[in-house]
Design a protein around this motif. Structure first.
Motif, PDB file in Angstrom:
ATOM      1  N   ILE A  47      -6.416  -6.043  10.490  1.00  7.64           N
ATOM      2  CA  ILE A  47      -6.476  -4.581  10.365  1.00  7.64           C
ATOM      3  C   ILE A  47      -5.894  -4.143   9.019  1.00  7.64           C
ATOM      4  CG2 ILE A  47      -5.757  -2.389  11.373  1.00  7.64           C
ATOM      5  CD1 ILE A  47      -5.632  -3.867  14.102  1.00  7.64           C
ATOM      6  N   ILE A  48      -4.806  -4.763   8.597  1.00  4.33           N
ATOM      7  CA  ILE A  48      -4.206  -4.432   7.301  1.00  4.33           C
ATOM      8  C   ILE A  48      -5.188  -4.727   6.176  1.00  4.33           C
ATOM      9  CG2 ILE A  48      -2.421  -5.111   5.635  1.00  4.33           C
ATOM     10  CD1 ILE A  48      -0.528  -5.460   8.019  1.00  4.33           C
ATOM     11  N   GLU A  49      -5.862  -5.859   6.256  1.00  2.25           N
ATOM     12  CA  GLU A  49      -6.831  -6.213   5.221  1.00  2.25           C
ATOM     13  C   GLU A  49      -7.928  -5.154   5.125  1.00  2.25           C
ATOM     14  OE1 GLU A  49      -9.281 -10.124   3.712  1.00  2.25           O
ATOM     15  OE2 GLU A  49      -8.800  -9.950   5.842  1.00  2.25           O
ATOM     16  N   LYS A  50      -8.385  -4.689   6.265  1.00  4.73           N
ATOM     17  CA  LYS A  50      -9.411  -3.640   6.280  1.00  4.73           C
ATOM     18  C   LYS A  50      -8.880  -2.351   5.663  1.00  4.73           C
ATOM     19  CE  LYS A  50     -12.378  -1.062   9.341  1.00  4.73           C
ATOM     20  NZ  LYS A  50     -13.344  -1.279  10.352  1.00  4.73           N
ATOM     21  N   LEU A  51      -7.651  -1.970   6.009  1.00  2.00           N
ATOM     22  CA  LEU A  51      -7.077  -0.732   5.500  1.00  2.00           C
ATOM     23  C   LEU A  51      -6.758  -0.816   4.008  1.00  2.00           C
ATOM     24  CD1 LEU A  51      -4.776   0.160   8.513  1.00  2.00           C
ATOM     25  CD2 LEU A  51      -6.850   1.371   7.796  1.00  2.00           C
ATOM     26  N   LEU A  52      -6.452  -1.993   3.500  1.00  2.00           N
ATOM     27  CA  LEU A  52      -6.198  -2.145   2.071  1.00  2.00           C
ATOM     28  C   LEU A  52      -7.463  -1.962   1.247  1.00  2.00           C
ATOM     29  CD1 LEU A  52      -3.675  -5.123   2.007  1.00  2.00           C
ATOM     30  CD2 LEU A  52      -3.227  -2.754   1.345  1.00  2.00           C
ATOM     31  N   LYS A  53      -8.624  -2.059   1.854  1.00  2.00           N
ATOM     32  CA  LYS A  53      -9.896  -1.846   1.163  1.00  2.00           C
ATOM     33  C   LYS A  53     -10.312  -0.379   1.175  1.00  2.00           C
ATOM     34  CE  LYS A  53     -11.553  -6.412   2.450  1.00  2.00           C
ATOM     35  NZ  LYS A  53     -12.483  -7.151   3.310  1.00  2.00           N
ATOM     36  N   ASP A  54      -9.530   0.465   1.815  1.00  2.00           N
ATOM     37  CA  ASP A  54      -9.864   1.885   1.947  1.00  2.00           C
ATOM     38  C   ASP A  54      -9.855   2.570   0.585  1.00  2.00           C
ATOM     39  OD1 ASP A  54      -9.604   4.802   2.802  1.00  2.00           O
ATOM     40  OD2 ASP A  54      -9.687   3.775   4.735  1.00  2.00           O
ATOM     41  N   ALA A  63       2.690  -0.904   5.624  1.00  2.00           N
ATOM     42  CA  ALA A  63       2.524  -1.812   6.762  1.00  2.00           C
ATOM     43  C   ALA A  63       2.507  -3.261   6.284  1.00  2.00           C
ATOM     44  CB  ALA A  63       1.240  -1.477   7.517  1.00  2.00           C
ATOM     45  N   PHE A  64       1.818  -3.516   5.183  1.00  2.00           N
ATOM     46  CA  PHE A  64       1.787  -4.855   4.607  1.00  2.00           C
ATOM     47  C   PHE A  64       3.198  -5.329   4.278  1.00  2.00           C
ATOM     48  CE2 PHE A  64       1.944  -7.444   0.781  1.00  2.00           C
ATOM     49  CZ  PHE A  64       1.158  -8.524   1.138  1.00  2.00           C
ATOM     50  N   ASN A  65       3.969  -4.477   3.607  1.00  2.00           N
ATOM     51  CA  ASN A  65       5.338  -4.851   3.214  1.00  2.00           C
ATOM     52  C   ASN A  65       6.236  -5.112   4.408  1.00  2.00           C
ATOM     53  OD1 ASN A  65       4.954  -4.863   0.466  1.00  2.00           O
ATOM     54  ND2 ASN A  65       5.548  -2.727   0.203  1.00  2.00           N
ATOM     55  N   GLU A  66       5.981  -4.459   5.516  1.00  2.00           N
ATOM     56  CA  GLU A  66       6.833  -4.633   6.685  1.00  2.00           C
ATOM     57  C   GLU A  66       6.395  -5.808   7.566  1.00  2.00           C
ATOM     58  OE1 GLU A  66       8.669  -1.951  10.308  1.00  2.00           O
ATOM     59  OE2 GLU A  66       7.905  -0.989   8.499  1.00  2.00           O
ATOM     60  N   ILE A  67       5.092  -6.040   7.642  1.00  2.00           N
ATOM     61  CA  ILE A  67       4.578  -7.050   8.578  1.00  2.00           C
ATOM     62  C   ILE A  67       4.403  -8.413   7.921  1.00  2.00           C
ATOM     63  CG2 ILE A  67       2.593  -7.670  10.029  1.00  2.00           C
ATOM     64  CD1 ILE A  67       2.227  -4.650  10.521  1.00  2.00           C
ATOM     65  N   CYS A  68       3.780  -8.446   6.765  1.00  2.00           N
ATOM     66  CA  CYS A  68       3.457  -9.748   6.151  1.00  2.00           C
ATOM     67  C   CYS A  68       3.601  -9.675   4.630  1.00  2.00           C
ATOM     68  CB  CYS A  68       2.051 -10.173   6.549  1.00  2.00           C
ATOM     69  SG  CYS A  68       0.791  -8.902   6.242  1.00  2.00           S
ATOM     70  N   SER A 122       1.974 -12.496   2.383  1.00  2.00           N
ATOM     71  CA  SER A 122       0.568 -12.873   2.588  1.00  2.00           C
ATOM     72  C   SER A 122      -0.273 -12.327   1.438  1.00  2.00           C
ATOM     73  CB  SER A 122       0.055 -12.346   3.927  1.00  2.00           C
ATOM     74  OG  SER A 122       0.757 -12.916   4.983  1.00  2.00           O
ATOM     75  N   TYR A 123      -0.118 -12.929   0.282  1.00  2.00           N
ATOM     76  CA  TYR A 123      -0.766 -12.422  -0.919  1.00  2.00           C
ATOM     77  C   TYR A 123      -2.282 -12.553  -0.870  1.00  2.00           C
ATOM     78  CZ  TYR A 123       4.013 -12.532  -2.498  1.00  2.00           C
ATOM     79  OH  TYR A 123       5.355 -12.333  -2.592  1.00  2.00           O
ATOM     80  N   ASP A 124      -2.797 -13.403  -0.015  1.00  2.00           N
ATOM     81  CA  ASP A 124      -4.241 -13.531   0.117  1.00  2.00           C
ATOM     82  C   ASP A 124      -4.881 -12.226   0.594  1.00  2.00           C
ATOM     83  OD1 ASP A 124      -2.751 -14.208   2.497  1.00  2.00           O
ATOM     84  OD2 ASP A 124      -4.652 -14.766   3.426  1.00  2.00           O
ATOM     85  N   THR A 154       5.300   5.968  -2.157  1.00  2.00           N
ATOM     86  CA  THR A 154       4.476   4.756  -2.134  1.00  2.00           C
ATOM     87  C   THR A 154       4.559   4.042  -3.472  1.00  2.00           C
ATOM     88  OG1 THR A 154       2.994   5.777  -0.548  1.00  2.00           O
ATOM     89  CG2 THR A 154       2.154   3.873  -1.726  1.00  2.00           C
ATOM     90  N   GLN A 155       4.525   4.804  -4.546  1.00  2.00           N
ATOM     91  CA  GLN A 155       4.585   4.190  -5.872  1.00  2.00           C
ATOM     92  C   GLN A 155       5.860   3.377  -6.051  1.00  2.00           C
ATOM     93  OE1 GLN A 155       4.330   7.270  -8.795  1.00  2.00           O
ATOM     94  NE2 GLN A 155       2.213   7.768  -8.331  1.00  2.00           N
ATOM     95  N   VAL A 156       6.969   3.975  -5.778  1.00  2.00           N
ATOM     96  CA  VAL A 156       8.258   3.348  -6.071  1.00  2.00           C
ATOM     97  C   VAL A 156       8.609   2.268  -5.064  1.00  2.00           C
ATOM     98  CG1 VAL A 156      10.729   3.768  -6.321  1.00  2.00           C
ATOM     99  CG2 VAL A 156       9.086   5.383  -7.256  1.00  2.00           C
ATOM    100  N   CYS A 157       8.530   2.610  -3.793  1.00  2.00           N
ATOM    101  CA  CYS A 157       9.040   1.706  -2.763  1.00  2.00           C
ATOM    102  C   CYS A 157       8.071   0.600  -2.382  1.00  2.00           C
ATOM    103  CB  CYS A 157       9.408   2.501  -1.516  1.00  2.00           C
ATOM    104  SG  CYS A 157      10.790   3.591  -1.813  1.00  2.00           S
ATOM    105  N   ASN A 158       6.805   0.881  -2.407  1.00  2.00           N
ATOM    106  CA  ASN A 158       5.862  -0.094  -1.872  1.00  2.00           C
ATOM    107  C   ASN A 158       5.083  -0.839  -2.943  1.00  2.00           C
ATOM    108  OD1 ASN A 158       6.469   0.455   0.845  1.00  2.00           O
ATOM    109  ND2 ASN A 158       5.230   2.288   0.764  1.00  2.00           N
ATOM    110  N   ILE A 159       4.338  -0.126  -3.746  1.00  2.00           N
ATOM    111  CA  ILE A 159       3.446  -0.767  -4.706  1.00  2.00           C
ATOM    112  C   ILE A 159       4.225  -1.553  -5.754  1.00  2.00           C
ATOM    113  CG2 ILE A 159       1.669  -0.381  -6.457  1.00  2.00           C
ATOM    114  CD1 ILE A 159       0.548   0.153  -3.760  1.00  2.00           C
ATOM    115  N   LEU A 160       5.245  -0.933  -6.336  1.00  2.00           N
ATOM    116  CA  LEU A 160       5.972  -1.627  -7.393  1.00  2.00           C
ATOM    117  C   LEU A 160       6.727  -2.845  -6.873  1.00  2.00           C
ATOM    118  CD1 LEU A 160       7.233   1.341  -9.585  1.00  2.00           C
ATOM    119  CD2 LEU A 160       5.342  -0.224 -10.013  1.00  2.00           C
ATOM    120  N   SER A 161       7.326  -2.738  -5.697  1.00  2.00           N
ATOM    121  CA  SER A 161       8.017  -3.911  -5.150  1.00  2.00           C
ATOM    122  C   SER A 161       7.021  -5.005  -4.820  1.00  2.00           C
ATOM    123  CB  SER A 161       8.825  -3.530  -3.922  1.00  2.00           C
ATOM    124  OG  SER A 161       7.988  -3.086  -2.879  1.00  2.00           O
ATOM    125  N   MET A 162       5.839  -4.617  -4.363  1.00  2.00           N
ATOM    126  CA  MET A 162       4.802  -5.602  -4.073  1.00  2.00           C
ATOM    127  C   MET A 162       4.308  -6.232  -5.380  1.00  2.00           C
ATOM    128  SD  MET A 162       1.204  -4.972  -2.106  1.00  2.00           S
ATOM    129  CE  MET A 162       0.745  -3.743  -3.273  1.00  2.00           C
TER     130      MET A 162
END
Length: 145
Positions: free
Chosen positions: A80-87, A99-104, A107-109, A129-137
């Motif tokens: 489901i995360i993979e599908k939502l990342l293509k949104d 959700a990606f950062n919290e669950i897996c 899982s860089y694939d 999202t910019q600061v906490c999620n995307i940049l840390s990822m």
């Protein structure tokens, strides 16, 4: 009592109002009863394919709740995360990355196909999202590469 209320929430998730559909999923996934985890997972999968970005965002926000109840659902949640990342909606992408950062988070694939798009849309995402999620990822991905 939880099982009896599920039917009402399922009806609401089929309604015409996007706010009702999203709120029904939010409430349903807030019920912490392991017996209904499969129903919650099906509801999240259905809402992840909804026409409304708000409902898809609610689906992304529901995934960590499901994971916290049953960690054995990791493979289903990754799909489901993979599908939502293509949104294409930045509102959905922000919640999908969270959700990606919290669950897996390793899982860089799952990020491979969406990474460039996330980088291009970084300026359009909300500040949190910019600061906490995307940049840390991004830093984590760069460290691995």
């Amino acid at each position: 009592i939880a099982l009896l209320s599920i039917n009402s929430f399922q009806k609401d998730m089929s309604g015409s109002n996007q706010l009702i559909r999203g709120l029904a999923l939010r409430v349903m996934t807030s019920i912490r009863v392991p017996d209904i985890i499969q129903i919650q997972l099906l509801a999240a999968r259905k809402c992840a394919a909804d026409s409304s970005p708000y409902v898809r965002k609610c689906a992304a926000n529901a995934l960590p709740k499901i994971y916290n109840i049953d960690k054995d659902q990791l493979d289903n949640l990754k799909q489901i995360i993979e599908k939502l990342l293509k949104d294409t909606s930045t509102m959905v992408l922000g919640s999908a990355v969270a959700a990606f950062n919290e669950i897996c988070p390793t899982s860089y694939d799952l990020l491979h196909r969406s990474y460039r798009k996330l980088c291009h849309l970084l300026a359009d995402l909300d500040e949190w999202t910019q600061v906490c999620n995307i940049l840390s990822m991004a830093f984590a991905c760069a460290a691995v590469c």
